[in-house]
Design a protein around this motif. Sequence first.
Motif, PDB file in Angstrom:
ATOM      1  N   LEU A  82       9.698   1.801   5.114  1.00 16.51           N
ATOM      2  CA  LEU A  82       8.282   2.064   4.810  1.00 16.51           C
ATOM      3  C   LEU A  82       8.035   3.535   4.461  1.00 16.51           C
ATOM      4  O   LEU A  82       7.095   3.850   3.735  1.00 16.51           O
ATOM      5  CB  LEU A  82       7.393   1.642   5.984  1.00 16.51           C
ATOM      6  CG  LEU A  82       7.285   0.129   6.212  1.00 16.51           C
ATOM      7  CD1 LEU A  82       6.578  -0.165   7.524  1.00 16.51           C
ATOM      8  CD2 LEU A  82       6.586  -0.562   5.053  1.00 16.51           C
ATOM      9  N   LEU A 128      11.420   1.368  -0.955  1.00 20.30           N
ATOM     10  CA  LEU A 128      10.430   0.340  -0.647  1.00 20.30           C
ATOM     11  C   LEU A 128       9.950  -0.344  -1.934  1.00 20.30           C
ATOM     12  O   LEU A 128       9.858  -1.574  -1.997  1.00 20.30           O
ATOM     13  CB  LEU A 128       9.249   0.953   0.106  1.00 20.30           C
ATOM     14  CG  LEU A 128       8.140  -0.009   0.524  1.00 20.30           C
ATOM     15  CD1 LEU A 128       8.671  -1.087   1.478  1.00 20.30           C
ATOM     16  CD2 LEU A 128       6.999   0.763   1.187  1.00 20.30           C
ATOM     17  N   THR A 129       9.692   0.441  -2.956  1.00 18.86           N
ATOM     18  CA  THR A 129       9.256  -0.109  -4.247  1.00 18.86           C
ATOM     19  C   THR A 129      10.332  -1.028  -4.814  1.00 18.86           C
ATOM     20  O   THR A 129      10.023  -2.123  -5.308  1.00 18.86           O
ATOM     21  CB  THR A 129       8.942   1.031  -5.238  1.00 18.86           C
ATOM     22  OG1 THR A 129       7.874   1.816  -4.698  1.00 18.86           O
ATOM     23  CG2 THR A 129       8.524   0.490  -6.599  1.00 18.86           C
ATOM     24  N   ASP A 174      10.271   5.449   2.815  1.00 17.69           N
ATOM     25  CA  ASP A 174      11.008   5.779   1.593  1.00 17.69           C
ATOM     26  C   ASP A 174      10.383   5.015   0.423  1.00 17.69           C
ATOM     27  O   ASP A 174      10.758   3.873   0.137  1.00 17.69           O
ATOM     28  CB  ASP A 174      12.482   5.401   1.776  1.00 17.69           C
ATOM     29  CG  ASP A 174      13.357   5.793   0.594  1.00 17.69           C
ATOM     30  OD1 ASP A 174      12.831   6.017  -0.519  1.00 17.69           O
ATOM     31  OD2 ASP A 174      14.591   5.850   0.785  1.00 17.69           O
ATOM     32  N   LYS A 175       9.445   5.663  -0.264  1.00 14.39           N
ATOM     33  CA  LYS A 175       8.669   4.984  -1.303  1.00 14.39           C
ATOM     34  C   LYS A 175       9.538   4.386  -2.410  1.00 14.39           C
ATOM     35  O   LYS A 175       9.310   3.259  -2.845  1.00 14.39           O
ATOM     36  CB  LYS A 175       7.630   5.943  -1.901  1.00 14.39           C
ATOM     37  CG  LYS A 175       6.679   5.270  -2.866  1.00 14.39           C
ATOM     38  CD  LYS A 175       5.581   6.207  -3.337  1.00 14.39           C
ATOM     39  CE  LYS A 175       4.658   5.500  -4.308  1.00 14.39           C
ATOM     40  NZ  LYS A 175       3.551   6.332  -4.739  1.00 14.39           N
ATOM     41  N   GLN A 235       0.847  -1.203   0.000  1.00 14.02           N
ATOM     42  CA  GLN A 235       0.000   0.000   0.000  1.00 14.02           C
ATOM     43  C   GLN A 235       0.882   1.252   0.000  1.00 14.02           C
ATOM     44  O   GLN A 235       0.676   2.166  -0.798  1.00 14.02           O
ATOM     45  CB  GLN A 235      -0.914  -0.022   1.232  1.00 14.02           C
ATOM     46  CG  GLN A 235      -1.960   1.061   1.251  1.00 14.02           C
ATOM     47  CD  GLN A 235      -3.125   0.744   0.323  1.00 14.02           C
ATOM     48  OE1 GLN A 235      -3.555  -0.375   0.226  1.00 14.02           O
ATOM     49  NE2 GLN A 235      -3.627   1.745  -0.361  1.00 14.02           N
ATOM     50  N   ALA A 236       1.886   1.272   0.878  1.00 12.93           N
ATOM     51  CA  ALA A 236       2.772   2.433   0.995  1.00 12.93           C
ATOM     52  C   ALA A 236       3.552   2.684  -0.298  1.00 12.93           C
ATOM     53  O   ALA A 236       3.829   3.828  -0.649  1.00 12.93           O
ATOM     54  CB  ALA A 236       3.745   2.241   2.165  1.00 12.93           C
ATOM     55  N   ALA A 237       3.884   1.609  -1.012  1.00 16.10           N
ATOM     56  CA  ALA A 237       4.652   1.744  -2.255  1.00 16.10           C
ATOM     57  C   ALA A 237       3.762   1.984  -3.470  1.00 16.10           C
ATOM     58  O   ALA A 237       4.263   2.233  -4.562  1.00 16.10           O
ATOM     59  CB  ALA A 237       5.492   0.489  -2.473  1.00 16.10           C
ATOM     60  N   GLY A 238       2.458   1.889  -3.282  1.00 13.83           N
ATOM     61  CA  GLY A 238       1.547   2.082  -4.408  1.00 13.83           C
ATOM     62  C   GLY A 238       1.552   0.912  -5.384  1.00 13.83           C
ATOM     63  O   GLY A 238       1.297   1.085  -6.575  1.00 13.83           O
TER      64      GLY A 238
END
Length: 150
Positions: A76, A82-83, A78-79, A40-43
Amino acid sequence: MKKFIALAALSLSALAVQAKDIVDTAVAAGQFKTLATALQAAGLVDTLKGKGPFTVFAPTDAAFAKIPKAQLDALLADKAKLTAVLTYHVVPGKVMAKDVKAGKVKTVQGGELTLGTTGGVTVDGAKVVQADIAADNGVIHVIDTVVLPK
């Protein structure tokens, strides 16, 4: 015979309705809360709900718990990083455990995972503790450690 055919048709249609994508399958399993939060956090939720097929080496909550809390919180937040970490756990296509061969495999992130088959399947040293959890857009293999891109 007609009743059997009707019952079989109803059963198949019920299965089709119940088919779940990788994200829904992981959430339903109950052991991937941190992974779901990270996706969710990374989209990346919509991506892994997409057509696929995908093979996901999914770290459990216990695997994420091995990461020190401050380090996990920073990840979490740092998108981009994290991605990169999450897409490193995803391989294009549907690779079942019986089809895994030792060697390198390209990830969605662009790096390469090293797969091992001696004494069970490993992914960059992480053990596959449960294999072949089928989803309608791929497969999940549960791993005991979060693997990080090199």
